[in-house]
Design a protein around this motif. Structure first.
Motif, PDB file in Angstrom:
ATOM      1  N   GLN A 182       0.678  -1.415  -0.262  1.00 53.91           N
ATOM      2  CA  GLN A 182       0.310  -0.036   0.194  1.00 53.91           C
ATOM      3  C   GLN A 182       0.780   1.196  -0.432  1.00 53.91           C
ATOM      4  OE1 GLN A 182      -2.867  -1.446  -1.078  1.00 53.91           O
ATOM      5  NE2 GLN A 182      -4.019   0.854   0.006  1.00 53.91           N
ATOM      6  N   ALA A 183       1.382   1.543   0.527  1.00 55.40           N
ATOM      7  CA  ALA A 183       2.427   2.227   1.006  1.00 55.40           C
ATOM      8  C   ALA A 183       3.310   2.714  -0.538  1.00 55.40           C
ATOM      9  CB  ALA A 183       4.420   2.425   2.500  1.00 55.40           C
ATOM     10  N   LEU A 184       3.668   1.667  -1.383  1.00 61.61           N
ATOM     11  CA  LEU A 184       4.126   2.046  -2.691  1.00 61.61           C
ATOM     12  C   LEU A 184       3.121   2.511  -3.483  1.00 61.61           C
ATOM     13  CD1 LEU A 184       6.512  -0.944  -3.407  1.00 61.61           C
ATOM     14  CD2 LEU A 184       7.004   1.249  -1.955  1.00 61.61           C
ATOM     15  N   TRP A 185       1.904   2.763  -3.101  1.00 62.53           N
ATOM     16  CA  TRP A 185       1.054   2.294  -4.525  1.00 62.53           C
ATOM     17  C   TRP A 185       0.971   4.572  -4.047  1.00 62.53           C
ATOM     18  CZ3 TRP A 185       0.177   0.967  -8.090  1.00 62.53           C
ATOM     19  CH2 TRP A 185       0.368  -0.696  -8.470  1.00 62.53           C
ATOM     20  N   GLU A 186       1.220   5.200  -2.405  1.00 59.49           N
ATOM     21  CA  GLU A 186       1.266   6.924  -2.728  1.00 59.49           C
ATOM     22  C   GLU A 186       3.019   7.394  -3.616  1.00 59.49           C
ATOM     23  OE1 GLU A 186       2.042   7.032   1.669  1.00 59.49           O
ATOM     24  OE2 GLU A 186       0.455   6.218   2.341  1.00 59.49           O
ATOM     25  N   TYR A 187       3.802   6.590  -3.412  1.00 60.48           N
ATOM     26  CA  TYR A 187       4.465   7.096  -4.612  1.00 60.48           C
ATOM     27  C   TYR A 187       4.066   7.929  -6.325  1.00 60.48           C
ATOM     28  CZ  TYR A 187       7.809   6.126  -1.085  1.00 60.48           C
ATOM     29  OH  TYR A 187       7.758   6.010   0.365  1.00 60.48           O
ATOM     30  N   ARG A 188       2.962   6.179  -6.698  1.00 58.75           N
ATOM     31  CA  ARG A 188       2.587   6.979  -8.167  1.00 58.75           C
ATOM     32  C   ARG A 188       2.381   7.793  -7.908  1.00 58.75           C
ATOM     33  NH1 ARG A 188       0.448   0.893 -10.350  1.00 58.75           N
ATOM     34  NH2 ARG A 188      -0.642   3.225 -11.672  1.00 58.75           N
ATOM     35  N   ASP A 189       1.100   8.287  -7.117  1.00 63.20           N
ATOM     36  CA  ASP A 189       0.624   9.360  -7.143  1.00 63.20           C
ATOM     37  C   ASP A 189       1.696  10.975  -7.125  1.00 63.20           C
ATOM     38  OD1 ASP A 189      -2.050  11.231  -7.514  1.00 63.20           O
ATOM     39  OD2 ASP A 189      -2.154  10.901  -5.320  1.00 63.20           O
ATOM     40  N   GLN A 190       2.326  10.888  -6.453  1.00 57.31           N
ATOM     41  CA  GLN A 190       3.283  11.560  -6.322  1.00 57.31           C
ATOM     42  C   GLN A 190       4.445  12.190  -6.977  1.00 57.31           C
ATOM     43  OE1 GLN A 190       5.308  11.480  -2.137  1.00 57.31           O
ATOM     44  NE2 GLN A 190       3.598  10.912  -1.133  1.00 57.31           N
ATOM     45  N   LEU A 191       4.294  10.750  -8.037  1.00 61.82           N
ATOM     46  CA  LEU A 191       5.416  10.900  -9.047  1.00 61.82           C
ATOM     47  C   LEU A 191       4.376  10.585 -10.759  1.00 61.82           C
ATOM     48  CD1 LEU A 191       7.793   7.557  -8.746  1.00 61.82           C
ATOM     49  CD2 LEU A 191       8.411  10.235  -7.801  1.00 61.82           C
ATOM     50  N   PRO A 236       5.421   3.337 -12.350  1.00 63.98           N
ATOM     51  CA  PRO A 236       6.543   2.776 -11.879  1.00 63.98           C
ATOM     52  C   PRO A 236       6.487   1.015 -12.110  1.00 63.98           C
ATOM     53  CG  PRO A 236       5.510   2.666  -9.386  1.00 63.98           C
ATOM     54  CD  PRO A 236       4.387   3.177 -10.536  1.00 63.98           C
ATOM     55  N   PRO A 237       8.042   0.645 -12.529  1.00 62.63           N
ATOM     56  CA  PRO A 237       8.037  -0.925 -13.301  1.00 62.63           C
ATOM     57  C   PRO A 237       7.056  -1.781 -11.865  1.00 62.63           C
ATOM     58  CG  PRO A 237       9.986   0.086 -13.412  1.00 62.63           C
ATOM     59  CD  PRO A 237       9.497   1.596 -12.353  1.00 62.63           C
ATOM     60  N   LEU A 238       6.696  -1.134 -10.825  1.00 63.16           N
ATOM     61  CA  LEU A 238       6.069  -2.167 -10.223  1.00 63.16           C
ATOM     62  C   LEU A 238       4.313  -2.296 -10.945  1.00 63.16           C
ATOM     63  CD1 LEU A 238       6.303  -0.331  -7.073  1.00 63.16           C
ATOM     64  CD2 LEU A 238       8.060  -2.070  -7.838  1.00 63.16           C
ATOM     65  N   ALA A 239       4.243  -1.882 -11.519  1.00 58.42           N
ATOM     66  CA  ALA A 239       2.794  -1.925 -12.448  1.00 58.42           C
ATOM     67  C   ALA A 239       2.892  -2.853 -13.726  1.00 58.42           C
ATOM     68  CB  ALA A 239       2.334  -0.277 -13.040  1.00 58.42           C
ATOM     69  N   THR A 240       3.882  -2.920 -14.043  1.00 56.09           N
ATOM     70  CA  THR A 240       4.521  -3.346 -15.272  1.00 56.09           C
ATOM     71  C   THR A 240       4.995  -5.171 -14.364  1.00 56.09           C
ATOM     72  OG1 THR A 240       5.574  -2.488 -16.343  1.00 56.09           O
ATOM     73  CG2 THR A 240       5.299  -4.936 -17.032  1.00 56.09           C
ATOM     74  N   MET A 241       5.348  -5.209 -13.476  1.00 53.85           N
ATOM     75  CA  MET A 241       5.955  -6.382 -13.072  1.00 53.85           C
ATOM     76  C   MET A 241       4.375  -6.973 -11.805  1.00 53.85           C
ATOM     77  SD  MET A 241       5.566  -7.241  -9.054  1.00 53.85           S
ATOM     78  CE  MET A 241       6.706  -5.303  -8.060  1.00 53.85           C
ATOM     79  N   GLU A 242       3.283  -6.008 -11.862  1.00 55.90           N
ATOM     80  CA  GLU A 242       2.242  -7.173 -11.109  1.00 55.90           C
ATOM     81  C   GLU A 242       1.246  -7.883 -12.200  1.00 55.90           C
ATOM     82  OE1 GLU A 242       1.260  -3.646  -8.899  1.00 55.90           O
ATOM     83  OE2 GLU A 242       1.774  -4.499  -6.973  1.00 55.90           O
TER      84      GLU A 242
END
Length: 342
Positions: A170-179, A183-189
């Motif tokens: 969950q904490a990592l998704w906050e970075y998507r909004d701020q950036l 990020p590549p995490l979205a591809t990986m998932e």
């Protein structure tokens, strides 16, 4: 601050001429450090944007998935082959999704399916799977993982809601909004498999280079059965307004086998159903489950016919379309949904 994580930033963030790819082990360590908050917020943000600019490799995606597989939830094996549908995490904004109807159809035909997804996420903040399921009367957020397992074993459908069942993400998704960027995490998932048994991974994609990244990562993870669909908004849904481009693993070679499927050759018009409100989508889905003819039923038959064939239930796509129509009109798909409503 983590000095180890700083080294990962230096490798991926040194510019187009001197940046380096991470090894699989390094990518796994970086992913774990982000999930466990062992890197600082500044370090995580820097890494995610630098890694996006560099572009991930298949080996790096495999390493990230190693971390997900170590720390994330897993459904336990059942006796039948399982399909895992990988669908974008920031939802749909333009076209009506059919994948939940496809999953119900497959399960009604005896093909178990696992789906996974989160809430409304940046950058699109589109309609996510969980809200559609809730609109149909199934709230997976109320089920702990052991209950999901029971439902999966009984009905042939399982759903992992990442905020509920994998809260470390969950904490990592906050970075998507701020950036402001995925990020590549979205591809990986898209190729994450929350299942310990053998699975057929089906993932949607938008950009052609994604296919080769997927293939490298899955081969490293020793996943032998996979399908990549250039679907609607990066999903696994086959389009009706263009030829569907599909690649899948071959039992004979290491090259992808390729399909180009034109909807008009199977009697379907070239029109995607637009996404209206959630209430309108749920109404359209209920209409399909009731066996009513509509534009959305045409989308359901096109997708259902392909997936019934591709999963080995029907000998060809046309037979799959006929089978799909029978399953809808008989009420068996609607009955499968009722099994899920506890």
């Amino acid at each position: 601050m983590s000095n180890i994580f700083r080294e990962f930033i230096q490798k991926v963030g040194s510019g187009s001429h001197t940046s380096e790819n991470l090894t699989r082990a390094e990518a796994a360590m970086a992913m774990k450090m982000m999930l466990l908050a062992e890197a600082t917020p500044a370090q995580i943000g820097a890494f995610l944007i630098a890694h996006r600019i560099k572009r991930p490799t298949g080996e790096e995606l495999a390493g990230m998935l190693d971390a997900y597989n170590e720390l994330g939830p897993k459904l336990q094996p059942i006796s039948q082959p399982v399909i895992v549908l990988g669908i974008p995490y920031d939802g749909r904004t333009r076209t009506a999704p059919i994948n939940i109807i496809t999953a119900l159809l497959l399960a009604a035909a005896g093909q178990p399916v696992i789906m996974h997804g989160g809430d409304r996420y940046p950058t699109k903040y589109g309609l996510p799977l969980i809200e559609i399921w809730q609109g149909l009367g199934v709230d997976w957020t109320n089920f702990p993982l052991d209950k999901i397992q029971q439902v999966f074993e009984k009905t042939g459908i399982g759903f992992i809601h990442t905020p509920t069942h994998f809260p470390l993400t969950q904490a990592l998704w906050e970075y998507r909004d701020q950036l402001g960027k995925r990020p590549p995490l979205a591809t990986m998932e898209l190729i994450w498999c929350p299942y310990t048994g053998d699975a057929h991974i089906i993932a949607g994609f938008v950009h052609p280079p994604t296919e080769s990244m997927f293939q490298v990562a899955l081969e490293l993870l020793q996943v032998k059965k996979y399908t990549f669909v250039k679907g609607l908004e990066g999903s696994c849904d086959l389009p009706r307004d263009r030829t569907a481009i599909i690649g899948f693993s071959s039992s004979k070679t290491q090259e992808l086998e390729r399909l180009h499927l034109a909807p008009r050759e199977y009697g379907f018009t070239s029109k995607n159903v637009p996404l209206g409100t959630r209430a309108e989508l749920i109404q359209d889905m209920q209409s399909v489950l009731a066996g009513d003819e509509s534009e959305f039923m045409q989308t359901a038959l096109w997708n259902g016919g392909f997936y019934l064939w591709h999963s080995g239930i029907c000998p060809d796509i046309q037979a799959g379309i006929t089978k799909a129509r029978e399953l809808f009109s008989s009420g068996l798909v609607a009955a499968k949904l009722r099994e899920l409503i506890w």
